[in-house]
Design an enzyme around this catalytic site. Sequence first.
Site, PDB file in Angstrom:
ATOM      1  N   ASP A 113       0.850  -1.180   0.000  1.00 16.90           N
ATOM      2  CA  ASP A 113       0.000   0.000   0.000  1.00 16.90           C
ATOM      3  C   ASP A 113       0.891   1.238   0.000  1.00 16.90           C
ATOM      4  O   ASP A 113       1.762   1.378   0.863  1.00 16.90           O
ATOM      5  CB  ASP A 113      -0.892  -0.018   1.248  1.00 16.90           C
ATOM      6  CG  ASP A 113      -2.059   0.938   1.117  1.00 16.90           C
ATOM      7  OD1 ASP A 113      -2.383   1.362  -0.008  1.00 16.90           O
ATOM      8  OD2 ASP A 113      -2.666   1.256   2.156  1.00 16.90           O
ATOM      9  N   HIS A 120      -3.950  13.800   0.675  1.00 16.61           N
ATOM     10  CA  HIS A 120      -4.211  12.855   1.766  1.00 16.61           C
ATOM     11  C   HIS A 120      -3.075  12.866   2.786  1.00 16.61           C
ATOM     12  O   HIS A 120      -3.316  12.916   4.002  1.00 16.61           O
ATOM     13  CB  HIS A 120      -4.391  11.446   1.201  1.00 16.61           C
ATOM     14  CG  HIS A 120      -4.466  10.385   2.248  1.00 16.61           C
ATOM     15  ND1 HIS A 120      -5.557  10.224   3.078  1.00 16.61           N
ATOM     16  CD2 HIS A 120      -3.575   9.427   2.619  1.00 16.61           C
ATOM     17  CE1 HIS A 120      -5.332   9.217   3.904  1.00 16.61           C
ATOM     18  NE2 HIS A 120      -4.144   8.720   3.650  1.00 16.61           N
ATOM     19  N   GLU A 186     -10.470   3.643   3.032  1.00 12.66           N
ATOM     20  CA  GLU A 186      -9.508   4.369   2.217  1.00 12.66           C
ATOM     21  C   GLU A 186      -9.829   4.038   0.772  1.00 12.66           C
ATOM     22  O   GLU A 186      -9.745   2.874   0.358  1.00 12.66           O
ATOM     23  CB  GLU A 186      -8.057   3.997   2.564  1.00 12.66           C
ATOM     24  CG  GLU A 186      -7.705   4.363   3.997  1.00 12.66           C
ATOM     25  CD  GLU A 186      -6.214   4.580   4.247  1.00 12.66           C
ATOM     26  OE1 GLU A 186      -5.401   3.793   3.724  1.00 12.66           O
ATOM     27  OE2 GLU A 186      -5.874   5.541   4.968  1.00 12.66           O
ATOM     28  N   GLU A 188      -8.991   3.715  -2.818  1.00 15.52           N
ATOM     29  CA  GLU A 188      -7.711   3.579  -3.509  1.00 15.52           C
ATOM     30  C   GLU A 188      -7.882   2.883  -4.853  1.00 15.52           C
ATOM     31  O   GLU A 188      -8.922   2.293  -5.134  1.00 15.52           O
ATOM     32  CB  GLU A 188      -6.743   2.745  -2.651  1.00 15.52           C
ATOM     33  CG  GLU A 188      -6.610   3.239  -1.214  1.00 15.52           C
ATOM     34  CD  GLU A 188      -5.386   2.704  -0.509  1.00 15.52           C
ATOM     35  OE1 GLU A 188      -4.471   2.186  -1.189  1.00 15.52           O
ATOM     36  OE2 GLU A 188      -5.341   2.803   0.726  1.00 15.52           O
ATOM     37  N   ASP A 220      -9.237   0.054   1.468  1.00 16.70           N
ATOM     38  CA  ASP A 220      -8.323  -0.391   2.521  1.00 16.70           C
ATOM     39  C   ASP A 220      -8.920   0.026   3.865  1.00 16.70           C
ATOM     40  O   ASP A 220      -8.509   1.008   4.469  1.00 16.70           O
ATOM     41  CB  ASP A 220      -6.959   0.257   2.288  1.00 16.70           C
ATOM     42  CG  ASP A 220      -5.906  -0.293   3.236  1.00 16.70           C
ATOM     43  OD1 ASP A 220      -5.977  -1.473   3.579  1.00 16.70           O
ATOM     44  OD2 ASP A 220      -5.018   0.495   3.624  1.00 16.70           O
ATOM     45  N   ARG A 224      -8.867   3.650  12.704  1.00 15.30           N
ATOM     46  CA  ARG A 224      -7.943   4.766  12.967  1.00 15.30           C
ATOM     47  C   ARG A 224      -7.463   4.797  14.403  1.00 15.30           C
ATOM     48  O   ARG A 224      -6.341   5.265  14.668  1.00 15.30           O
ATOM     49  CB  ARG A 224      -8.626   6.097  12.638  1.00 15.30           C
ATOM     50  CG  ARG A 224      -9.079   6.228  11.212  1.00 15.30           C
ATOM     51  CD  ARG A 224      -7.912   6.205  10.244  1.00 15.30           C
ATOM     52  NE  ARG A 224      -8.390   6.346   8.877  1.00 15.30           N
ATOM     53  CZ  ARG A 224      -7.619   6.206   7.810  1.00 15.30           C
ATOM     54  NH1 ARG A 224      -6.340   5.907   7.947  1.00 15.30           N
ATOM     55  NH2 ARG A 224      -8.119   6.338   6.609  1.00 15.30           N
ATOM     56  N   GLN A 227      -4.825   2.151  14.667  1.00 17.90           N
ATOM     57  CA  GLN A 227      -3.662   2.606  13.890  1.00 17.90           C
ATOM     58  C   GLN A 227      -2.861   3.675  14.628  1.00 17.90           C
ATOM     59  O   GLN A 227      -1.624   3.633  14.684  1.00 17.90           O
ATOM     60  CB  GLN A 227      -4.164   3.152  12.552  1.00 17.90           C
ATOM     61  CG  GLN A 227      -3.074   3.604  11.597  1.00 17.90           C
ATOM     62  CD  GLN A 227      -3.653   4.274  10.334  1.00 17.90           C
ATOM     63  OE1 GLN A 227      -4.864   4.255  10.099  1.00 17.90           O
ATOM     64  NE2 GLN A 227      -2.767   4.856   9.532  1.00 17.90           N
ATOM     65  N   LYS A 240      -5.104  -2.046   9.897  1.00 20.08           N
ATOM     66  CA  LYS A 240      -5.371  -2.254   8.473  1.00 20.08           C
ATOM     67  C   LYS A 240      -5.588  -3.720   8.117  1.00 20.08           C
ATOM     68  O   LYS A 240      -6.209  -4.022   7.108  1.00 20.08           O
ATOM     69  CB  LYS A 240      -4.163  -1.787   7.649  1.00 20.08           C
ATOM     70  CG  LYS A 240      -3.752  -0.352   7.883  1.00 20.08           C
ATOM     71  CD  LYS A 240      -4.621   0.591   7.103  1.00 20.08           C
ATOM     72  CE  LYS A 240      -3.971   1.973   7.022  1.00 20.08           C
ATOM     73  NZ  LYS A 240      -4.699   2.814   6.055  1.00 20.08           N
ATOM     74  N   THR A 244      -9.046  -5.926   3.525  1.00 19.07           N
ATOM     75  CA  THR A 244      -8.867  -5.020   2.390  1.00 19.07           C
ATOM     76  C   THR A 244      -9.760  -5.558   1.281  1.00 19.07           C
ATOM     77  O   THR A 244      -9.626  -6.724   0.901  1.00 19.07           O
ATOM     78  CB  THR A 244      -7.399  -4.996   1.931  1.00 19.07           C
ATOM     79  OG1 THR A 244      -6.575  -4.596   3.022  1.00 19.07           O
ATOM     80  CG2 THR A 244      -7.201  -4.030   0.764  1.00 19.07           C
ATOM     81  N   GLU A 346     -10.650  12.198   6.972  1.00 10.23           N
ATOM     82  CA  GLU A 346     -10.467  13.505   6.333  1.00 10.23           C
ATOM     83  C   GLU A 346     -11.795  14.233   6.185  1.00 10.23           C
ATOM     84  O   GLU A 346     -11.893  15.442   6.431  1.00 10.23           O
ATOM     85  CB  GLU A 346      -9.821  13.319   4.956  1.00 10.23           C
ATOM     86  CG  GLU A 346      -8.385  12.832   5.032  1.00 10.23           C
ATOM     87  CD  GLU A 346      -7.873  12.416   3.658  1.00 10.23           C
ATOM     88  OE1 GLU A 346      -7.257  13.256   2.987  1.00 10.23           O
ATOM     89  OE2 GLU A 346      -8.112  11.251   3.259  1.00 10.23           O
TER      90      GLU A 346
END
Lengths: 399, 399
Positions: A113, A120, A186, A188, A220, A224, A227, A240, A244, A346
């Site tokens: 990743d 970001h 996420e 992606e 993904d 948080r 993490q 994570k 996925t 975000e």
Amino acid sequence: MTWLDLPPDTGFGPDNLPYGVFSTEPDGPRRVGVAIGGHVLDVSRLDVPAADALATGSLNALMSRGRATWDALRARLQELLADPAHRAAVEPHLLPREAVTLHLPVEVADYVDFYSSQHHAENLGRMFRPDSEPLTPNWKHLPIGYHGRAGTVQVSGTPVVRPSGQRKAPADDGPTFGPSQRLDIEAEVGFVVGTPSELGRPVPLSAFPEHVFGVCLVNDWSARDLQAWEYVPLGPFLGKSFLTSVSPWVVPLAALEAARVAPPARQPQPLPYLDDTGEPWGLDLTLEVRLNGELVSCPPFGSLYWTPAQQLAHMTVNGASLRTGDLYASGTVSGPQRDQRGSFIELSWGGTELLALSDGSTRTFLEDGDVVTITATAPGPDGTRIAFGEVTGRIQPTP
Amino acid sequence: MTWLDLPPDTGFGPDNLPYGVFSTEPDGPRRVGVAIGGHVLDVSRLDVPAADALATGSLNALMSRGRATWDALRARLQELLADPAHRAAVEPHLLPREAVTLHLPVEVADYVDFYSSQHHAENLGRMFRPDSEPLTPNWKHLPIGYHGRAGTVQVSGTPVVRPSGQRKAPADDGPTFGPSQRLDIEAEVGFVVGTPSELGRPVPLSAFPEHVFGVCLVNDWSARDLQAWEYVPLGPFLGKSFLTSVSPWVVPLAALEAARVAPPARQPQPLPYLDDTGEPWGLDLTLEVRLNGELVSCPPFGSLYWTPAQQLAHMTVNGASLRTGDLYASGTVSGPQRDQRGSFIELSWGGTELLALSDGSTRTFLEDGDVVTITATAPGPDGTRIAFGEVTGRIQPTP
């Protein structure tokens, strides 16, 4: 051009032809299919190159054959779908998409990743490291990346069980254990390696289309709170690794020629092995992120600072080898606007701003029962659009 | 007890019986073998349980059968080697170890590297982050780990090509590109998963022996200059991914019962899912690190703060699933003494202290042509020793 009666905006026209793996019974034998309009074409039944590699449960056999085979197969499929003379031979092998089960298309070897969206990275930097510059000093010199867990890469639709783990708010004395309270996405874009490389031999930028078979969408999923507590100093791990999700369709790289765009200007100038002047692989994909059906973000992939070709060159510059089935993802795609952000951390600015939904509810992070769906389109030839299959998942409570 | 004539200190007696994969011609068909004394026993030719799983090119088929099969096979092998009545049936399948080629024993699924030696973590913290506490705040609450590159895990003896990459000394304005100038080892112990687990279902501490098939030695080759520049914020990537070497022999977990020891006292008390009171899996392995034949370090594995059972419980507590072939390594093993450090960055204190060798030369980091070999022994039953096969590699210049 095709004898099929397709709506002009299908996104799954004969210029796309993404590959997936399907079965007609959920647990029945799997084989390779190609999406065309609302159908799945059972390509292993056709008179095409590499047909033996198509009657298998993943794309890996086809992917390992290399670019010449990929191109020959694609050309033959386009011919079969264009010339009405082939209609009688092809039509019996067109299955309604609702009638099949789609599976994980790729047997994933290594999963990497990246972290290549400047917007970001700056957003996360501001939230995770408020006392430092948002971008770390290395960010504009190399595409930062890390290895993720290949074994928990699953196909779109796999339930997202809310993970438990350690989390510690700054005010707490020590960590507590329990279900993640900051479950996130996420958005992606993923790149799937077909042609392997030899240990000790870096893959140059120019060899990107020889090695990369195609492109998919990736969510993904990220916890948080887990993490934030675990990631210093060795990077994300349990925040994570629980899941996925990838789209069931892999769009051939050849379908994206019309989507190539110049990447943003880089300053400072990248080192020679990352200097993509003359062969840029920016791709004008627009992602759409929907929460319970409502559009919440449109991340622009073309804004990424580092391209997938640069990511591949970087990943192998130390001599690390590639295997068929390696998957590498772009990192969360976020644009400069609020409605272009590719994650809820975000969109809610670390949980401090409520995201208002049309049903009157609000979100910061994901709640049990929420469904997140990511789609994307890119320009195709002659004004057509190339669609990507959706990657979706519903949040389930911790058991 | 065996009818074979073995030296008392062999380390590869009938209480060990590690598994590997061999061929009699370098490119010939591969099958599972067991080390006994100076021989490899071609076990697929014997009347043993799971014989079909032994005539394959990796241990994965055997490992996927589960603990009951592993125990039955081990008991049968010990019986065959103990009772002289079986000598005539077994002896034709004993091959001199020099006569075979040993291969990567496991088809590696995911590779995870932990960081569980307090002495190592403190040493690295002092060098990489001199302005902070040596241990990050999370270190004593969870076994920190990250995913590494499974595709570059190779068998002992694979040449170590010096990787190139970006590195930046603190005094430099920007990064430069070239061969690593700080090539290093990490002396580690690896744990190989046999029995898979289901997505969403954490594996408790107590299930460690149901899932872990065996133990090997790992050298996680590291380019410290690449690592130092790239690793913030997402962890090590190219500084590690060029090569990870493993010993060709996987010692069954059952061979290590006599090596179990209490781990160090933990303060603060770990959270319940990591509380190993009553079922500790500390293991009294002593590693030996040799540079060009000269012993330079004896890292004590028993000193590790987090045990492999805790690492497994942590790795899956978020619901991440296990696959047959998953490999997880302990992290560099370092003890409190200088001659117990498991890496050259520690032995040379970041390159500031010269390591004097008996030939009059000195080292900080590795030079082209250097050979590093790691071995280990553990206590076996009745005063015997359990030896691990060596993991070795020679540094080759960047091409």
